[in-house]
Each structure stands twice: as C-alpha cells, then as structure tokens.
Design an enzyme around this catalytic site. Structure first.
Site, PDB file in Angstrom:
ATOM      1  CG  ASP A 104      -1.828  -1.073   1.367  1.00  0.00           C
ATOM      2  OD1 ASP A 104      -2.181  -1.645   0.327  1.00  0.00           O
ATOM      3  OD2 ASP A 104      -2.217  -1.382   2.512  1.00  0.00           O
TER       4      ASP A 104
HETATM    5  N1  URA Z   1      -1.453  -5.804   4.051  1.00  0.00           N
HETATM    6  C1  URA Z   1      -1.836  -4.521   4.083  1.00  0.00           C
HETATM    7  O1  URA Z   1      -2.822  -4.165   4.712  1.00  0.00           O
HETATM    8  N2  URA Z   1      -1.118  -3.631   3.384  1.00  0.00           N
HETATM    9  C2  URA Z   1      -0.010  -3.961   2.664  1.00  0.00           C
HETATM   10  O2  URA Z   1       0.612  -3.100   2.045  1.00  0.00           O
HETATM   11  C3  URA Z   1       0.376  -5.308   2.658  1.00  0.00           C
HETATM   12  C4  URA Z   1      -0.366  -6.204   3.368  1.00  0.00           C
END
Ligand code: URA
Length: 260
Positions: A104
């Site tokens: 993310d």
């Molecule tokens: N889980 C999440 O919530 N975000 C990420 O970037 C990776 C795994």
C-alpha cells in the site's frame, strides 16, 4: 548499427572468431539473405538475424532487486493521480524492472522488483503460498483471545483468511507492536484483519517475503539480490524446497552463514 560478428558474439552464439567462421560457412542470414563476407553492419533493433535458420536474440539480463519502499509511494508503474511511484526509486537501474506484488501507499518495507516475468508469476500465484511477514504497530492492547482470532482467521468479504502466525513483539506509545506472517495477498489484508478485531494499524512494514529479509537496506534504497537468494526464489513452485525453507520449517527462522 553494429558489426554482424560482434552482434552474434554479444548474443552468446559464439566468440567473435567463432562468429566469423559461422559467417564464412554461409550459416548466417540477415533478413533472409545469407551473408558470407565480413564487416556487414546490421540494425539490431530492426534486422532479423538467423543462424542455421534460428532467430538470434540478445540474452535478456535478469535483474532482481530488493527495495526498501518508503510510505508515500505507489507500487505501480505510473499513477493517474501524479503520486510518486516505486519506479522513481529504481530510476538509476538501466534495465526496466517491475514490482512483484503490491504494498500500500502507506506501507513501507521489502518490495521485490525484477524483469523476470516467470518468477513474478510464481511468487504472486496464490497456489504457491509464499509467506510474507509484517511488523504492525496497532492501537490498543491485544488480548489472548484477539491473538487467537487473528491466528485462526478473520472473515474478510465473506471469506475466512488462512491461519496466520501472529506474535506480540512489544509495546508502543499508542498500543502494541506485532509480527504477523500471512501467505495470501488480499487487498489491504493486514490492515483489514486488525480493523476486524477493533484495532487501527498506525504503521506497517514488510520485513520478509519468500525467504528474503529486509535487513539494513536504508529506506528508499535498493540492493541486488545475491545469487543464493535468486536460486532460492527460483525453487518456488517447482516442488523443491530451498535450504532457507528447510531451515524455517526446522528452526522457525532462516539460518544464515556469517559474512566473512
Ligand atoms: N497488508 C496490508 O494491509 N497492506 C499492505 O501493504 C500489505 C499487506
């Protein structure tokens, strides 16, 4: 433009001298015309070069990079909102490489990048159950009951997540620091798992993936994988276990030889 014998050698067909022999023997053609004299120049981008009727192409150099992604970068090649992308962080690498999977915008940590499409496919394919480990700083305290819920699986979009390894590793000003290992890649999975048990993730960092360890790569910087790491990754999806995997199963962690 490049000399034909140099191009053949560059493609790994033969040495320069060996390539000259192939040309003299009339075994090399350019755009369907057999070339038997030396010194012919070719346009490597547009001409079709064949040896004994087989197309000759430059060996593609595979590049494997471990990036420590900072918060504030999207894991895509371009962004329609004009945000920074992880491609900006590897702009100094002369070969075009792509992110393997996603992190993310507000997650930091280990992101593998490569131009090896086959390996990308195998690492991201759900059937290969590739493990990913995160450090999560969340609000509030975590009871034993919550820990068990996270470990057993949480309902997300009507489907239960697979069992996860979850340990409390410390306390923060705002709450609790945990380590969580999952092998699925649902959208914002870790954040949503914690939300489902009433916690907000304040910081999320991926520290391990597929046996690779983030280690001390500075934030926003990258390092090339070692040959041993690449060989370990190439075993994914082949049914063969890498030594790192055997070590994880036996000792619960990867045993590394000390660097000399
Ligand atoms: N889980 C999440 O919530 N975000 C990420 O970037 C990776 C795994």
């Amino acid at each position: 433009m490049v000399r034909l014998q140099k191009y053949l050698a560059h493609c790994g067909v033969a040495s320069r001298r060996g390539a000259e022999n192939l040309i003299q023997q009339g075994r090399v053609s350019v755009n369907g015309v057999v070339i038997s004299e030396m010194g012919v120049q070719i346009d490597e981008a547009n001409d079709r070069i064949e040896v004994d009727g087989t197309l000759v192409e430059p060996e593609k150099k595979m590049v494997y990079v471990l990036l420590n992604k900072p918060v504030g970068y999207v894991t895509t090649v371009s962004d329609d909102k004009g945000r920074n992308t992880v491609m900006d962080l590897v702009a100094d690498i002369p070969v075009r490489i792509y992110p393997v999977g996603r992190l993310d915008y507000d997650t930091e940590g280990l992101l593998l990048m490569t131009n090896d499409g086959d390996l990308t496919y195998r690492i991201t394919h759900p059937k290969n159950n590739v493990e990913k480990t995160y450090e999560a700083e969340v609000t509030g305290n975590i009871s034993m009951n919550t820990l068990l819920q996270l470990r057993n699986g949480i309902m997300l979009d009507g489907v239960k997540t697979s069992p996860a390894k979850v340990e409390v590793i410390g306390a923060t000003r705002l709450g609790t620091k945990l380590e969580i290992t999952i092998h699925e890649g649902k959208n914002r999975q870790v954040r949503r798992m914690f939300e489902a048990v009433g916690c907000v993730v304040k910081k999320l960092k991926r520290t391990r993936e597929a046996g690779l360890i983030l280690g001390h790569v500075p934030l926003g910087r990258w390092r090339k994988l070692t040959e041993a790491e690449v060989n370990m990754l190439k075993k994914i999806g082949t049914g063969k276990k890498s030594s790192a995997q055997v070590s994880r199963e036996k000792f619960g962690h990867t045993k590394y030889k000390k660097r000399k």
